[in-house]
Design a protein around this motif. Structure first.
Motif, PDB file in Angstrom:
ATOM      1  N   HIS A 177       0.860  -1.183   0.000  1.00 21.63           N
ATOM      2  CA  HIS A 177       0.000   0.000   0.000  1.00 21.63           C
ATOM      3  C   HIS A 177       0.897   1.234   0.000  1.00 21.63           C
ATOM      4  N   ASN A 178       0.340   2.336  -0.463  1.00 29.18           N
ATOM      5  CA  ASN A 178       0.982   3.620  -0.198  1.00 29.18           C
ATOM      6  C   ASN A 178      -0.102   4.577   0.271  1.00 29.18           C
ATOM      7  N   ILE A 179       0.260   5.467   1.165  1.00 25.40           N
ATOM      8  CA  ILE A 179      -0.707   6.433   1.681  1.00 25.40           C
ATOM      9  C   ILE A 179      -0.313   7.809   1.170  1.00 25.40           C
ATOM     10  N   ASN A 180      -1.192   8.362   0.353  1.00 24.80           N
ATOM     11  CA  ASN A 180      -0.971   9.644  -0.303  1.00 24.80           C
ATOM     12  C   ASN A 180      -1.893  10.664   0.357  1.00 24.80           C
ATOM     13  N   ALA A 181      -1.313  11.595   1.106  1.00 30.32           N
ATOM     14  CA  ALA A 181      -2.088  12.582   1.857  1.00 30.32           C
ATOM     15  C   ALA A 181      -1.982  13.942   1.188  1.00 30.32           C
ATOM     16  N   SER A 182      -3.132  14.576   0.964  1.00 31.76           N
ATOM     17  CA  SER A 182      -3.130  15.892   0.323  1.00 31.76           C
ATOM     18  C   SER A 182      -4.110  16.817   1.027  1.00 31.76           C
ATOM     19  N   GLN A 183      -3.793  18.104   0.965  1.00 30.06           N
ATOM     20  CA  GLN A 183      -4.641  19.146   1.532  1.00 30.06           C
ATOM     21  C   GLN A 183      -4.854  20.177   0.434  1.00 30.06           C
ATOM     22  N   ARG A 184      -6.088  20.224  -0.074  1.00 25.30           N
ATOM     23  CA  ARG A 184      -6.364  20.964  -1.302  1.00 25.30           C
ATOM     24  C   ARG A 184      -5.478  20.426  -2.420  1.00 25.30           C
ATOM     25  N   ILE A 185      -4.689  21.274  -3.075  1.00 28.48           N
ATOM     26  CA  ILE A 185      -3.851  20.807  -4.184  1.00 28.48           C
ATOM     27  C   ILE A 185      -2.452  20.422  -3.723  1.00 28.48           C
ATOM     28  N   PHE A 186      -2.192  20.491  -2.425  1.00 28.97           N
ATOM     29  CA  PHE A 186      -0.849  20.291  -1.911  1.00 28.97           C
ATOM     30  C   PHE A 186      -0.657  18.867  -1.390  1.00 28.97           C
ATOM     31  N   THR A 187       0.380  18.197  -1.867  1.00 30.00           N
ATOM     32  CA  THR A 187       0.740  16.879  -1.358  1.00 30.00           C
ATOM     33  C   THR A 187       1.494  17.044  -0.043  1.00 30.00           C
ATOM     34  N   LEU A 188       1.001  16.408   1.016  1.00 33.14           N
ATOM     35  CA  LEU A 188       1.654  16.488   2.321  1.00 33.14           C
ATOM     36  C   LEU A 188       2.726  15.415   2.460  1.00 33.14           C
ATOM     37  N   GLN A 241       3.786  10.255  11.137  1.00 33.93           N
ATOM     38  CA  GLN A 241       3.732  11.542  10.454  1.00 33.93           C
ATOM     39  C   GLN A 241       3.001  12.554  11.328  1.00 33.93           C
ATOM     40  N   GLN A 242       3.102  13.833  10.945  1.00 32.24           N
ATOM     41  CA  GLN A 242       2.352  14.905  11.597  1.00 32.24           C
ATOM     42  C   GLN A 242       1.643  15.733  10.537  1.00 32.24           C
ATOM     43  N   PHE A 243       0.445  16.187  10.875  1.00 34.97           N
ATOM     44  CA  PHE A 243      -0.273  17.130  10.026  1.00 34.97           C
ATOM     45  C   PHE A 243      -0.105  18.514  10.644  1.00 34.97           C
ATOM     46  N   GLU A 244       0.552  19.397   9.926  1.00 32.67           N
ATOM     47  CA  GLU A 244       0.929  20.693  10.484  1.00 32.67           C
ATOM     48  C   GLU A 244      -0.210  21.709  10.462  1.00 32.67           C
ATOM     49  N   ARG A 245      -0.960  21.749   9.374  1.00 38.15           N
ATOM     50  CA  ARG A 245      -1.964  22.802   9.186  1.00 38.15           C
ATOM     51  C   ARG A 245      -3.373  22.283   9.438  1.00 38.15           C
ATOM     52  N   PRO A 246      -4.219  23.085  10.093  1.00 39.41           N
ATOM     53  CA  PRO A 246      -5.613  22.668  10.281  1.00 39.41           C
ATOM     54  C   PRO A 246      -6.359  22.645   8.957  1.00 39.41           C
ATOM     55  N   GLY A 247      -7.352  21.785   8.886  1.00 35.93           N
ATOM     56  CA  GLY A 247      -8.161  21.674   7.677  1.00 35.93           C
ATOM     57  C   GLY A 247      -8.372  20.225   7.289  1.00 35.93           C
ATOM     58  N   LEU A 248      -9.044  20.026   6.182  1.00 33.55           N
ATOM     59  CA  LEU A 248      -9.383  18.689   5.700  1.00 33.55           C
ATOM     60  C   LEU A 248      -8.226  18.090   4.909  1.00 33.55           C
ATOM     61  N   VAL A 249      -7.856  16.856   5.260  1.00 28.90           N
ATOM     62  CA  VAL A 249      -6.818  16.111   4.545  1.00 28.90           C
ATOM     63  C   VAL A 249      -7.466  14.904   3.876  1.00 28.90           C
ATOM     64  N   ASP A 260      -6.921   2.165  -6.090  1.00 28.24           N
ATOM     65  CA  ASP A 260      -7.465   3.513  -6.252  1.00 28.24           C
ATOM     66  C   ASP A 260      -8.839   3.721  -5.625  1.00 28.24           C
ATOM     67  N   TRP A 261      -9.479   2.661  -5.134  1.00 25.57           N
ATOM     68  CA  TRP A 261     -10.769   2.841  -4.471  1.00 25.57           C
ATOM     69  C   TRP A 261     -10.605   3.226  -2.999  1.00 25.57           C
ATOM     70  N   MET A 262      -9.400   3.093  -2.455  1.00 28.04           N
ATOM     71  CA  MET A 262      -9.181   3.395  -1.043  1.00 28.04           C
ATOM     72  C   MET A 262      -9.185   4.908  -0.818  1.00 28.04           C
ATOM     73  N   GLN A 263     -10.012   5.354   0.117  1.00 27.97           N
ATOM     74  CA  GLN A 263     -10.158   6.778   0.378  1.00 27.97           C
ATOM     75  C   GLN A 263     -10.573   6.992   1.828  1.00 27.97           C
ATOM     76  N   ALA A 264     -10.048   8.042   2.447  1.00 27.47           N
ATOM     77  CA  ALA A 264     -10.424   8.381   3.820  1.00 27.47           C
ATOM     78  C   ALA A 264     -10.157   9.862   4.045  1.00 27.47           C
ATOM     79  N   TYR A 265     -10.596  10.356   5.221  1.00 28.77           N
ATOM     80  CA  TYR A 265     -10.514  11.785   5.510  1.00 28.77           C
ATOM     81  C   TYR A 265     -10.024  12.006   6.932  1.00 28.77           C
ATOM     82  N   VAL A 266      -9.122  12.981   7.076  1.00 26.00           N
ATOM     83  CA  VAL A 266      -8.625  13.385   8.387  1.00 26.00           C
ATOM     84  C   VAL A 266      -8.898  14.872   8.556  1.00 26.00           C
ATOM     85  N   HIS A 267      -9.554  15.222   9.655  1.00 21.48           N
ATOM     86  CA  HIS A 267      -9.795  16.632   9.965  1.00 21.48           C
ATOM     87  C   HIS A 267      -8.779  17.067  11.012  1.00 21.48           C
ATOM     88  N   VAL A 268      -7.882  17.947  10.606  1.00 18.56           N
ATOM     89  CA  VAL A 268      -6.815  18.428  11.476  1.00 18.56           C
ATOM     90  C   VAL A 268      -7.304  19.700  12.168  1.00 18.56           C
TER      91      VAL A 268
END
Length: 293
Positions: A175-186, A200-208, A216-224
């Motif tokens: 697996h690979n975990i690809n985290a993005s916030q808007r158009i930015f790859t974290l 890992q750490q999520f630095e900025r608040p908002g939806l990831v 490609d069907w794997m999807q989830a959401y983190v609210h920072v």
């Protein structure tokens, strides 16, 4: 042949991880400020039964910093999130690789989790514009993102900004975990072996947004979040925010299909405010649930 295909997938994932790492370095210099929410939100309109439903307007503004203070005579905001519109059809999943592991994945994934009484689970409820209040509860537990049976677990969660998050691959496939916030790859992390872990750490608040490039069907959401006044609703759509400083706030509700809507709430000293909110359908989907019967 299957071994060759698997090797190709791993090599391709490594290439994606390296490419995204280079892109992330370029994007970091142009990264947006912490407040990355949309300019248009939804605000509450009173209903005959006393509940509230969203309607569009400009937001008052969202706090981008948070100060911990002693909360005196704090109040409670509690209630349920409901949806009376037509529930969208589930997203169909086609497992095309790693069948032995991924065959346990549901063939349909709901875009909304709504029970028979119209209550919405896995929605995120929070105070959108609070800038000062109580501290986060003390805990040594790490937030976790697990990849199991070719799904992310949990599907929706809340994480404190700059706190450690453990990423685990519980599957015997890559697996690979690809985290993005808007158009930015974290970050984009490859985990080709079962049991691999990374922090890992999520630095900025908002939806990831989380995705797996291998499946490609794997999807989830983190609210920072920078403050603790944020929760994920239970299966019964319930939520509870405690120790809220008295005042008027915007209560945000996010749901993965409908997006974000905002409701007005007033918290009085030492009192409990009941907020049963009704999410507004998307434009063009204003039908009621009764029409689906």
């Amino acid at each position: 042949m299957s071994r060759i295909l698997h090797t190709f997938i791993v090599i391709a994932s490594v290439f994606l991880a390296v490419s995204d790492a280079r892109l992330a370095a370029q994007e970091a210099a142009a990264a947006p400020p912490a407040d990355t929410g949309p300019d248009e939100f939804q605000v509450a309109a009173a209903q005959p039964d006393g509940s509230q439903a969203g309607s569009s307007r400009r937001r008052r503004g969202r706090a981008t910093t948070y100060k911990v203070i002693e909360v005196k005579d704090g109040g409670v905001v509690t209630g349920t999130v409901q949806y009376m519109g037509v529930v969208p059809k589930p997203r169909k999943i086609h497992v095309v690789k790693d069948h032995e592991t991924c065959k346990q994945h549901p063939v349909e994934v709901p875009l909304m989790r709504v029970d028979a009484e119209h209550r919405v689970g896995e929605a995120v409820v929070y105070l959108a514009d609070i800038s000062a209040g109580k501290d986060w509860p003390k805990s040594d537990a790490k937030s976790t993102i697990d990849q199991k049976t070719c799904e992310f677990h949990p599907h929706v969660q809340v994480v404190r900004a700059k706190s450690p998050v453990e990423i685990v691959n519980s599957d015997p496939v890559a697996h690979n975990i690809n985290a993005s916030q808007r158009i930015f790859t974290l970050f984009n992390i490859l985990q080709p072996q079962q049991g691999m872990k990374a922090t890992q750490q999520f630095e900025r608040p908002g939806l990831v947004n989380l995705k797996c490039n291998v499946h490609d069907w794997m999807q989830a959401y983190v609210h920072v979040a920078v403050h603790p006044y944020i929760v994920v609703t239970g299966d019964d759509g319930s939520f509870r925010l405690e120790g809220v400083p008295p005042g008027k706030y915007q209560l945000g509700v996010w749901q993965e299909y409908l997006g974000e809507q905002i409701f007005d709430v007033e918290v009085k000293p030492g009192e409990t405010t009941q907020m049963d909110v009704v999410l507004k359908p998307k434009a063009g989907e204003e039908g009621t649930a009764e029409k689906t019967r």
